[in-house]
Design a protein around this motif. Structure first.
Motif, PDB file in Angstrom:
ATOM      1  N   ASP A  60       0.850  -1.198   0.000  1.00  0.00           N
ATOM      2  CA  ASP A  60       0.000   0.000   0.000  1.00  0.00           C
ATOM      3  C   ASP A  60       0.882   1.243   0.000  1.00  0.00           C
ATOM      4  OD1 ASP A  60      -1.881   1.980   0.336  1.00  0.00           O
ATOM      5  OD2 ASP A  60      -2.528   1.340   2.336  1.00  0.00           O
ATOM      6  N   TRP A  61       1.243   1.709  -1.199  1.00  0.00           N
ATOM      7  CA  TRP A  61       2.129   2.862  -1.302  1.00  0.00           C
ATOM      8  C   TRP A  61       1.510   4.117  -0.694  1.00  0.00           C
ATOM      9  CZ3 TRP A  61       6.621   4.987  -1.618  1.00  0.00           C
ATOM     10  CH2 TRP A  61       6.768   6.300  -2.070  1.00  0.00           C
ATOM     11  N   HIS A  62       0.242   4.351  -0.966  1.00  0.00           N
ATOM     12  CA  HIS A  62      -0.393   5.572  -0.480  1.00  0.00           C
ATOM     13  C   HIS A  62      -0.479   5.599   1.042  1.00  0.00           C
ATOM     14  CE1 HIS A  62      -1.830   5.518  -4.714  1.00  0.00           C
ATOM     15  NE2 HIS A  62      -1.614   6.809  -4.603  1.00  0.00           N
ATOM     16  N   GLY A  63      -0.797   4.451   1.630  1.00  0.00           N
ATOM     17  CA  GLY A  63      -0.851   4.394   3.094  1.00  0.00           C
ATOM     18  C   GLY A  63       0.509   4.638   3.710  1.00  0.00           C
ATOM     19  N   PHE A  64       1.540   4.022   3.132  1.00  0.00           N
ATOM     20  CA  PHE A  64       2.893   4.215   3.636  1.00  0.00           C
ATOM     21  C   PHE A  64       3.342   5.655   3.435  1.00  0.00           C
ATOM     22  CE2 PHE A  64       7.403   4.550   2.487  1.00  0.00           C
ATOM     23  CZ  PHE A  64       7.982   4.212   3.702  1.00  0.00           C
ATOM     24  N   ARG A  65       3.091   6.215   2.249  1.00  0.00           N
ATOM     25  CA  ARG A  65       3.539   7.575   1.951  1.00  0.00           C
ATOM     26  C   ARG A  65       2.898   8.596   2.885  1.00  0.00           C
ATOM     27  NH1 ARG A  65       1.493  10.277  -3.398  1.00  0.00           N
ATOM     28  NH2 ARG A  65      -0.295  10.365  -1.996  1.00  0.00           N
ATOM     29  N   ASP A  66       1.617   8.406   3.181  1.00  0.00           N
ATOM     30  CA  ASP A  66       0.945   9.338   4.092  1.00  0.00           C
ATOM     31  C   ASP A  66       1.560   9.273   5.485  1.00  0.00           C
ATOM     32  OD1 ASP A  66      -0.672  10.059   2.015  1.00  0.00           O
ATOM     33  OD2 ASP A  66      -2.421   8.898   2.686  1.00  0.00           O
ATOM     34  N   ARG A  67       1.837   8.067   5.928  1.00  0.00           N
ATOM     35  CA  ARG A  67       2.455   7.907   7.247  1.00  0.00           C
ATOM     36  C   ARG A  67       3.872   8.483   7.244  1.00  0.00           C
ATOM     37  NH1 ARG A  67       0.890   4.738  11.551  1.00  0.00           N
ATOM     38  NH2 ARG A  67       2.541   4.209  13.042  1.00  0.00           N
ATOM     39  N   GLN A  71       2.105   7.409  -7.484  1.00  0.00           N
ATOM     40  CA  GLN A  71       1.990   5.963  -7.486  1.00  0.00           C
ATOM     41  C   GLN A  71       3.327   5.361  -7.881  1.00  0.00           C
ATOM     42  OE1 GLN A  71      -1.151   5.246 -10.284  1.00  0.00           O
ATOM     43  NE2 GLN A  71       0.158   5.538 -12.072  1.00  0.00           N
ATOM     44  N   ASN A  76       3.687  12.245   7.468  1.00  0.00           N
ATOM     45  CA  ASN A  76       3.351  12.657   8.839  1.00  0.00           C
ATOM     46  C   ASN A  76       4.588  12.622   9.735  1.00  0.00           C
ATOM     47  OD1 ASN A  76       0.650  13.063   8.229  1.00  0.00           O
ATOM     48  ND2 ASN A  76       0.028  10.994   8.840  1.00  0.00           N
TER      49      ASN A  76
END
Length: 492
Positions: free
Chosen positions: A83-90, A169, A93
């Protein structure tokens, strides 16, 4: 401590690790009146677009092989997509949090900050981008460096390392140009995240300047892990796929088939300039005559100091051939009131070194103790998979200097051997035949960065091979080999 002649005792240009440390120690521990200007995010290359986010990506990518390995140990887990988007958001942060820490450290030390660009006007004056000027008894330049693209038509189609952390992505296929530590680290990272990775390097072997045997094992491991590594190869031409004059269309990834050349050109035009390479598939021709289409091209072909349009030479500061600020052993420039630390000096481009240079500067200028910077025997790590840790002289450099003995072993470590994986590790000591001092240590293994930190203490202390031998081994570990190798593999 203050000087009524100037607005500040110290003005720091650059909010990276070195500049922030120097500013807050000068203010907090020595009572100096300090200001700092930064036109980007606080934390600099390391925190925002280098060591920290890269290491978090290393961690993320390393999990991809765990499920398969765990089966050999009796665990049955299923492997889902990354999950690239989940990792990138974290990740973003975490970077926001760290930037806040840097800002609070400066504020807590009483450092006045300016979120804008600063350049030199003269030996004691800084001009800010809002047109105001500030004077200081001492000026410290800590503006770091930046990645560069090669001088190649359409090079703007590719991305650089700064852009990796902002991808919308992940590409399905990626070509990496370069053979240094940044290129190799991102090759391993992206492969671990599920990207098809090809790497071109014009030299005979990756990681030039490091121990030849160690870098050879890293290259071998990268290929075993599925990275399509080509040495003696470079890029000679690149275009948006479908834009070639002869109309040729070599084999493409699935993503390359989805848009016309006109649509891809518009996508590129609409995309953010720094990350233009995200816009669509790219046709590449290499020096070996090969042609292929990649979803993305990453240039990891070098970095340059951030000295452009800084007013440095007009102020009397000398600039070297590669754009670096020339300094003496105390980080002082040709202008007595102006100092420089970190990557902008192009000495040893590592974050802990910039911090040490900043501390030495403060001790010299505000502590009353002239403190030269010690650049000898600095341990470092390359976060490939497996990692490579190194401190001291390579075998090649050592044998050019004196007669040496080489103690070396390469083997399959217990954890991966049990899972029937081919991965090998390397433990190597280079020893002076005359003095018996260990001149260099080189490790290729999981967590080599952690291991080399400890070995670095021993090498810095100039311990002898016999003192290594007198140390009892911790068994069963990979690192026990460093104290159990009794017979030299070879002498030179």
């Amino acid at each position: 401590m203050s000087n009524d002649t100037f607005d500040y005792d110290l003005f720091v240009i650059g909010g990276g690790s070195g500049g922030v440390r120097a500013a807050r120690v000068a203010a907090g521990e020595h009572g100096a009146k300090v200001a700092l200007a930064e036109d980007d995010r606080y934390g600099g290359t390391c925190v925002i677009r280098g060591c920290v986010p890269k290491k978090l990506m290393v961690f993320a990518s390393s999990y991809s092989g765990i499920v398969e390995e765990a089966k050999a140990y009796g665990w049955d887990h299923s492997k889902g997509p990354f999950d690239w988007h989940g990792f990138r958001d974290r990740l973003n942060n975490e970077l926001d949090r760290l930037e806040g820490v840097y800002r609070n450290l400066l504020k807590g030390s009483g450092v006045e900050t300016f979120d804008m660009r600063a350049r030199l006007k003269d030996a004691h004056t800084v001009e800010l981008s809002d047109g105001t000027t500030k004077t200081a008894k001492h000026i410290l330049v800590a503006t770091g460096g930046r990645p560069v693209r090669p001088d190649l038509p359409n090079a703007d189609l590719g991305i650089v390392s700064d852009d990796i952390f902002h991808l919308e992505q992940l590409p399905k296929s990626l070509l990496i140009i370069g053979g240094g530590y940044i290129a190799c680290e991102f090759a391993c990272i992206m492969k671990g995240l599920g990207v098809e990775v090809t790497q071109y390097y014009r030299g005979a072997q990756i990681l030039r300047g490091f121990d030849e045997e160690a870098r050879g094992l890293v290259a071998e491991s990268m290929r075993e892990n599925g990275i399509d590594l080509h040495v003696g190869t470079n890029i000679v031409e690149m275009q948006l796929a479908g834009d070639q004059e002869d109309g040729s269309m070599p084999t493409q990834s699935d993503a390359a088939m989805g848009a016309s050349a006109q649509q891809r050109a518009q996508m590129r035009k609409d995309s953010d300039g720094a990350a233009a390479g995200q816009s669509g598939p790219i046709w590449v021709k290499s020096t070996n005559g090969g042609q292929k289409v990649f979803d993305m091209v990453l240039f990891a072909t070098g970095r340059v100091p951030n000295t452009d349009d800084m007013g440095l030479e007009d102020a009397g500061v000398k600039i070297g051939r590669r754009g670096e600020i020339e300094v003496d052993e105390f980080s002082q420039t040709a202008v007595p009131s102006i100092y420089a630390i970190g990557d902008v000096t192009n000495r040893v481009n590592l974050t802990p070194v910039a911090i040490r240079e900043g501390m030495a500067f403060v001790q010299t200028v505000f502590g009353g103790e002239p403190t030269p910077v010690d650049h000898d025997l600095i341990a470092s790590a390359i976060f490939t998979q497996p990692e490579m840790g190194t401190v001291g002289m390579s075998e090649e450099d050592a044998r050019d200097a004196e007669e040496v003995e080489v103690y070396c072993t390469s083997f399959r470590p217990m954890q991966t051997a049990f899972a029937d994986k081919p991965n090998r590790v390397l433990m190597k000591l280079v020893v002076s035949k005359k003095t018996r001092v260990v001149l260099g240590c080189h490790i290729v293994a999981p967590a080599a960065g952690e291991l080399i930190q400890m070995a670095g203490i021993a090498i810095k202390a100039k311990l002898t091979k016999e003192q290594f031998d007198a140390t009892c081994a911790v068994h069963p570990t990979m690192s026990e080999e460093l104290v159990t190798m009794r017979s030299p593999m070879r002498t030179a």
